[in-house]
Design a protein around this motif. Structure first.
Motif, PDB file in Angstrom:
ATOM      1  N   ALA A  74       0.859  -1.185   0.000  1.00  0.00           N
ATOM      2  CA  ALA A  74       0.000   0.000   0.000  1.00  0.00           C
ATOM      3  C   ALA A  74       0.897   1.236   0.000  1.00  0.00           C
ATOM      4  O   ALA A  74       2.115   1.141   0.092  1.00  0.00           O
ATOM      5  N   VAL A  75       0.244   2.386  -0.086  1.00  0.00           N
ATOM      6  CA  VAL A  75       0.942   3.655   0.143  1.00  0.00           C
ATOM      7  C   VAL A  75       0.613   4.105   1.556  1.00  0.00           C
ATOM      8  O   VAL A  75      -0.555   4.121   1.961  1.00  0.00           O
ATOM      9  N   TYR A  76       1.632   4.425   2.303  1.00  0.00           N
ATOM     10  CA  TYR A  76       1.446   4.894   3.680  1.00  0.00           C
ATOM     11  C   TYR A  76       1.604   6.406   3.674  1.00  0.00           C
ATOM     12  O   TYR A  76       2.670   6.937   3.384  1.00  0.00           O
ATOM     13  N   LEU A  77       0.501   7.055   3.970  1.00  0.00           N
ATOM     14  CA  LEU A  77       0.435   8.507   3.928  1.00  0.00           C
ATOM     15  C   LEU A  77       0.518   9.081   5.339  1.00  0.00           C
ATOM     16  O   LEU A  77      -0.206   8.642   6.233  1.00  0.00           O
ATOM     17  N   CYS A  78       1.363  10.053   5.498  1.00  0.00           N
ATOM     18  CA  CYS A  78       1.416  10.796   6.745  1.00  0.00           C
ATOM     19  C   CYS A  78       0.739  12.138   6.511  1.00  0.00           C
ATOM     20  O   CYS A  78       0.864  12.743   5.431  1.00  0.00           O
ATOM     21  N   ALA A  79      -0.007  12.602   7.483  1.00  0.00           N
ATOM     22  CA  ALA A  79      -0.668  13.898   7.379  1.00  0.00           C
ATOM     23  C   ALA A  79      -0.535  14.609   8.716  1.00  0.00           C
ATOM     24  O   ALA A  79      -0.327  13.985   9.762  1.00  0.00           O
TER      25      ALA A  79
END
Lengths: 116, 113
Positions: A88-93
């Motif tokens: 998956a893509v692991y997104l930080c926000a």
């Protein structure tokens, strides 16, 4: 103003190996989020921090995923051992606050994980 | 109750046409409804957002329509341009709680020249 920084951008590992992702939020943002985005799906929240405390980790697979935000600034997300379905893509926000003070979420470009 | 359902999954529109994406939610405690735009290889970015005390919000070519009784909201892109080609996500949050965003499944929009 610098945006949310994430590294590495890409990572390929074998199943059962471990991996770690790093995130540096926008300066002054108290709230940090890790989202998992599987191809073709919307982002799913894994964990939310307010400063260095965990606010919500209800969807974090705690048997293999861990995250920390030491000193309330940058954060690390670790997966050990990885499974094929973790690809998956692991997104930080990050956001200024939480709840009523959340405001806009600013996302990094993500870390794309491929588990073989 | 935490789900946000989005449709259609994909959309093809001619340049100059109107793009319409719909979302529905169940949790009546949701009180903030943003739309995020995502280009390939990039993280989502806030496009426009609405709170349930208004039925419509317009910013340039982008309009959110909100129907509180039906628990539905939609994004309208007027005069669609090839540069609008991206994936669009609706989301919802409960600001009286943690404010975490629950995202829809996404709509991939292609605007043909």
């Amino acid at each position: 103003e610098a945006g949310v920084a994430q590294s590495p951008r890409y990572k390929i590992i074998e199943k059962r190996q471990s991996v770690a992702f790093w995130c540096n939020p926008i300066s002054g943002h108290a709230t940090l989020y890790w989202y998992q985005q599987i191809l073709g799906q919307g982002p799913k929240l894994l964990i939310q921090f307010q400063n260095n405390g965990v606010v919500d980790d209800s969807q974090l697979p705690k048997d293999r995923f861990s995250a920390e935000r030491l000193k309330g600034v940058d954060s690390t997300l670790k997966i050990q051992p990885a499974k094929l379905e973790d690809s998956a893509v692991y997104l930080c926000a990050s956001s200024f606050g939480m709840g009523l003070a959340t405001g806009e979420l600013f996302f990094g470009e993500g870390s794309r994980l491929t588990v073989l | 109750q935490q789900q946000v359902k989005q449709s259609p999954q994909s959309l093809i529109v001619q340049k100059g046409g109107i793009s319409i994406i719909n979302c529905a939610y169940e949790n009546t405690a949701f009180d903030y409804f943003p739309w995020y735009q995502q280009f390939p290889g990039k993280g989502p970015a806030l496009l426009i957002a609405i709170r349930p005390d208004v039925s419509e919000k317009k910013e340039g070519r982008f309009t959110i329509s909100f129907n509180k009784s039906a628990k539905q909201f939609s994004l309208h892109i007027m005069d669609s341009q090839p540069g609008d080609s991206a994936t669009y996500f609706c989301a919802a949050s409960e600001t009286s709680n943690t404010g975490k965003l629950i995202f829809g499944q996404g709509t991939t929009l292609q605007v043909k020249p």
